[in-house]
Design a protein around this motif. Structure first.
Motif, short mmCIF file in Angstrom:
data_model
loop_
_atom_site.label_atom_id
_atom_site.label_comp_id
_atom_site.label_asym_id
_atom_site.label_seq_id
_atom_site.Cartn_x
_atom_site.Cartn_y
_atom_site.Cartn_z
N UNK A 15 0.84 -1.20 0.00
CA UNK A 15 0.00 0.00 0.00
C UNK A 15 0.88 1.25 0.00
N UNK A 16 1.98 1.22 0.73
CA UNK A 16 2.92 2.34 0.73
C UNK A 16 3.49 2.61 -0.64
N UNK A 25 -1.20 8.72 0.26
CA UNK A 25 -0.60 8.32 1.52
C UNK A 25 0.89 8.65 1.51
N UNK A 26 1.49 8.85 2.68
CA UNK A 26 2.94 8.99 2.73
C UNK A 26 3.59 7.63 2.55
N UNK A 27 3.76 7.22 1.30
CA UNK A 27 4.12 5.86 0.95
C UNK A 27 5.40 5.34 1.55
N UNK A 141 12.35 8.41 -8.04
CA UNK A 141 13.44 8.21 -7.08
C UNK A 141 12.89 7.60 -5.79
N UNK A 142 11.79 8.15 -5.29
CA UNK A 142 11.19 7.62 -4.06
C UNK A 142 10.69 6.19 -4.28
N UNK A 143 10.11 5.94 -5.44
CA UNK A 143 9.62 4.60 -5.76
C UNK A 143 10.76 3.58 -5.81
N UNK A 147 11.07 0.60 -3.22
CA UNK A 147 11.01 -0.75 -3.81
C UNK A 147 12.25 -1.56 -3.45
N UNK A 148 13.40 -0.92 -3.44
CA UNK A 148 14.62 -1.61 -3.02
C UNK A 148 14.50 -2.06 -1.56
N UNK A 149 13.97 -1.18 -0.72
CA UNK A 149 13.78 -1.54 0.69
C UNK A 149 12.78 -2.70 0.80
N UNK A 150 11.72 -2.66 0.01
CA UNK A 150 10.75 -3.76 0.02
C UNK A 150 11.40 -5.05 -0.43
#
Length: 161
Positions: A15-16, A25-27, A141-143, A147-150
């Motif tokens: 969802x983030x 949302x603050x993804x 950039x945020x995505x 995504x890397x963190x996920x």
């Protein structure tokens, strides 16, 4: 209980990530908070290491998402006040026209500010396109960071913890 927390964390991370693309949302923060809750539930050193790595990835993306587009907008001659006008009208649009208002209000705000400053449609439209492009770069950039963190979190869930 740990499996339930893991599943809920995965859903919250997903969802983030959606919240980054559709900025309701603050993804990134939601994803990082989900990873934190998971690390607390796992209660292991590897869980905290995963959280730390994810925190660095998301934190770095949060810094880079402002630095890179800001520099490129400055180089293109788009002032901060035009971006601010876009953000203000984007927020107003979000409340006035549900779902799509932000996407309508932001470019209108930038365009109106730039039209007032530059006095010609062509120049204002050129600046607006720069602002829209750099906003897309910021989202990308945020995505990527989230995504890397996920991916790090998922790898840990599948292979480490």
């Amino acid at each position: 209980m740990e499996t339930g927390v893991t599943v809920l964390a995965g859903v919250a991370i997903f969802v983030g990530i959606i919240g980054i693309v559709v900025p309701i949302l603050p993804g990134a923060i939601l994803s990082l908070a989900a990873i934190l809750v998971w690390a607390i539930a796992v209660h292991s050193a590897s869980g905290w290491i995963v959280f730390a790595i994810c925190g660095v990835l998301i934190g770095a993306s949060q810094v880079v998402k402002y630095v890179v587009p800001e520099r490129r907008l400055r180089d293109a001659g788009v002032p901060r006040r035009s971006m601010f006008a876009g953000v203000v009208l984007g927020i107003a649009g979000f409340f006035l026209i549900p779902v799509v208002g932000m996407f309508i209000g932001f470019p209108i705000g930038v365009y109106l500010s730039e039209a007032q400053r530059l006095r010609t449609h062509a120049d204002a439209w050129r600046s607006t396109k720069h602002a829209l492009r750099e906003t897309g770069v910021s989202i990308l950039i945020e995505l990527i960071g989230t995504s890397l963190a996920a991916g790090v979190w998922l790898g840990a869930v599948l292979f480490v913890v």
